[in-house]
Design a protein around this motif. Sequence first.
Motif, PDB file in Angstrom:
ATOM      1  N   LEU A  85       0.831  -1.196   0.000  1.00 32.27           N
ATOM      2  CA  LEU A  85       0.000   0.000   0.000  1.00 32.27           C
ATOM      3  C   LEU A  85       0.872   1.255   0.000  1.00 32.27           C
ATOM      4  O   LEU A  85       0.561   2.242  -0.682  1.00 32.27           O
ATOM      5  N   GLN A  86       1.987   1.199   0.734  1.00 35.29           N
ATOM      6  CA  GLN A  86       2.913   2.327   0.740  1.00 35.29           C
ATOM      7  C   GLN A  86       3.533   2.550  -0.639  1.00 35.29           C
ATOM      8  O   GLN A  86       3.873   3.683  -1.003  1.00 35.29           O
ATOM      9  N   LEU A  87       3.650   1.469  -1.413  1.00 36.86           N
ATOM     10  CA  LEU A  87       4.207   1.565  -2.764  1.00 36.86           C
ATOM     11  C   LEU A  87       3.134   1.900  -3.794  1.00 36.86           C
ATOM     12  O   LEU A  87       3.420   1.957  -4.989  1.00 36.86           O
ATOM     13  N   GLY A  88       1.893   2.086  -3.339  1.00 34.74           N
ATOM     14  CA  GLY A  88       0.799   2.435  -4.247  1.00 34.74           C
ATOM     15  C   GLY A  88       0.166   1.258  -4.949  1.00 34.74           C
ATOM     16  O   GLY A  88      -0.619   1.448  -5.896  1.00 34.74           O
ATOM     17  N   GLU A  89       0.473   0.029  -4.509  1.00 34.03           N
ATOM     18  CA  GLU A  89      -0.057  -1.178  -5.147  1.00 34.03           C
ATOM     19  C   GLU A  89      -1.319  -1.638  -4.408  1.00 34.03           C
ATOM     20  O   GLU A  89      -1.301  -2.565  -3.600  1.00 34.03           O
ATOM     21  N   VAL A  90      -2.427  -0.988  -4.701  1.00 27.88           N
ATOM     22  CA  VAL A  90      -3.674  -1.272  -3.989  1.00 27.88           C
ATOM     23  C   VAL A  90      -4.168  -2.687  -4.262  1.00 27.88           C
ATOM     24  O   VAL A  90      -4.600  -3.400  -3.338  1.00 27.88           O
ATOM     25  N   ASP A  91      -4.138  -3.126  -5.510  1.00 30.21           N
ATOM     26  CA  ASP A  91      -4.632  -4.466  -5.847  1.00 30.21           C
ATOM     27  C   ASP A  91      -3.797  -5.557  -5.184  1.00 30.21           C
ATOM     28  O   ASP A  91      -4.333  -6.567  -4.700  1.00 30.21           O
ATOM     29  N   ARG A  92      -2.495  -5.376  -5.153  1.00 31.01           N
ATOM     30  CA  ARG A  92      -1.646  -6.369  -4.501  1.00 31.01           C
ATOM     31  C   ARG A  92      -1.894  -6.378  -2.984  1.00 31.01           C
ATOM     32  O   ARG A  92      -1.901  -7.437  -2.352  1.00 31.01           O
ATOM     33  N   ALA A  93      -2.088  -5.217  -2.421  1.00 28.95           N
ATOM     34  CA  ALA A  93      -2.375  -5.159  -0.989  1.00 28.95           C
ATOM     35  C   ALA A  93      -3.683  -5.890  -0.678  1.00 28.95           C
ATOM     36  O   ALA A  93      -3.778  -6.622   0.311  1.00 28.95           O
ATOM     37  N   ARG A  94      -4.708  -5.690  -1.530  1.00 29.16           N
ATOM     38  CA  ARG A  94      -6.001  -6.368  -1.310  1.00 29.16           C
ATOM     39  C   ARG A  94      -5.823  -7.890  -1.408  1.00 29.16           C
ATOM     40  O   ARG A  94      -6.369  -8.645  -0.593  1.00 29.16           O
ATOM     41  N   ALA A  95      -5.054  -8.368  -2.391  1.00 29.20           N
ATOM     42  CA  ALA A  95      -4.836  -9.810  -2.551  1.00 29.20           C
ATOM     43  C   ALA A  95      -4.118 -10.393  -1.330  1.00 29.20           C
ATOM     44  O   ALA A  95      -4.432 -11.504  -0.877  1.00 29.20           O
ATOM     45  N   LEU A  96      -3.190  -9.642  -0.788  1.00 32.63           N
ATOM     46  CA  LEU A  96      -2.469 -10.118   0.387  1.00 32.63           C
ATOM     47  C   LEU A  96      -3.358 -10.157   1.621  1.00 32.63           C
ATOM     48  O   LEU A  96      -3.289 -11.099   2.431  1.00 32.63           O
ATOM     49  N   LEU A  97      -4.213  -9.178   1.786  1.00 30.98           N
ATOM     50  CA  LEU A  97      -5.138  -9.196   2.917  1.00 30.98           C
ATOM     51  C   LEU A  97      -6.129 -10.347   2.800  1.00 30.98           C
ATOM     52  O   LEU A  97      -6.473 -10.998   3.796  1.00 30.98           O
ATOM     53  N   ALA A  98      -6.578 -10.608   1.577  1.00 31.59           N
ATOM     54  CA  ALA A  98      -7.489 -11.737   1.368  1.00 31.59           C
ATOM     55  C   ALA A  98      -6.802 -13.060   1.701  1.00 31.59           C
ATOM     56  O   ALA A  98      -7.412 -13.973   2.270  1.00 31.59           O
ATOM     57  N   TYR A  99      -5.524 -13.155   1.349  1.00 27.93           N
ATOM     58  CA  TYR A  99      -4.759 -14.364   1.672  1.00 27.93           C
ATOM     59  C   TYR A  99      -4.561 -14.500   3.174  1.00 27.93           C
ATOM     60  O   TYR A  99      -4.777 -15.574   3.747  1.00 27.93           O
TER      61      TYR A  99
END
Length: 399
Positions: free
Chosen positions: A299-313
């Motif tokens: 999220l700090q790097l601006g990667e919202v989709d990757r952050a969401r995938a990691l939270l889902a995992y």
Amino acid sequence: TFAQAVAAIDPRRATEGHVDELWLAYARSCGDDSTRRTVLDAAVAAPMASVAELAHVYVAYAEHELARGSVEGALRVLTQATAHVGSTRVDYRDESVAPAQRVFKSQRVWALLVDVYEADGRDSSVRSAYERMIELRIATPQTVVNYARYLEERACFEDSFRAYERGIAEFGYPVAIELWNIYLKRFVDRFGGSKLERTRDLFEQALDGCPSEYAKPVFVAYGQLEETYGLARRALRVYERATRGVANADRLEMYRFYIAKTAELVGVAHTRAVYERGISELGDVGAMQLSAEYAQTELQLGEVDRARALLAYAAQFADPRTDPRVWQQWHDFEVQHGSEDSFKEMLRVKRSVQARATDARHLAEVELSKQPVKSKKPAVDLPTATANPDEVAIDDDDL
């Protein structure tokens, strides 16, 4: 009289008091030093109930001599006590052996002997006494440290390092790791980066055969050595080894430390590989926590989709009723960065995980006699990271 009392008492049958105290009271009652020495000479030759009592008499005798300014008299008493009679393999705690044959292994007597030698400036005698204690296997870890520091204070650095090495060879773990930690710090303080290869070799020796539960401080110190005097890439390799070389209970903390050092030394973007390896290697709880932290980094790097995938995992490992932290993090994330559809998807996953957790608990209650089935950890399906046009490729050889 005292003379009649000490002659009449059988120390092995005495039930009240101690014979050594009786002898010392007898000596104190004497009016002159000559008579007192005669009594104390008789005391150290008399039978005692235990070796501790005999050692007490020897120490009191030596202290009496010191109080009267007779260093030679004190040394005569103490060297008499430490002169072994018979086999040096006798066990100090073996009550079947007479105290007179075991007192030469008394740490209390040897400690006073070393103090007297040191106070009188007899360097060679101090060294011989310490070496003899190590040979007799009566030296404690503190004895080894004291010996090494004594040598260090006299600028005998190599002799000091050999003292640590002798102590390490004598003691097993966990004592050996404490000596290693002191030794390595002293060595680095002394030489810094001027003897880097030798220092690295010492760290490798310390880690060789070291149980994982004691290895963490050595790995950390080794990495700090490389950061200060070596190369960043070598430091990171040490920290990478540490994630596998420490105890399981320390692995998550070590991964966090490795991630922080990677971000500090080569940039946050390079932490991705570390996060992903940690998630794949740690247990469910560790994978959950590291995934949630990885999401914050993305999220700090601006990667919202990757952050969401990691939270889902990460949420797959967290029962919403018993571990709501990840779910709260995901909830706050969707409120700030998500849409109505993504928020609904989070709620759907939450119901699914909660239902699965309920079924698992019910199954465990029904089949208590069966071994639990170990679930296979799912893979993380991350969107491709957005390319950073300003990012500079870093080669290991440039670090």
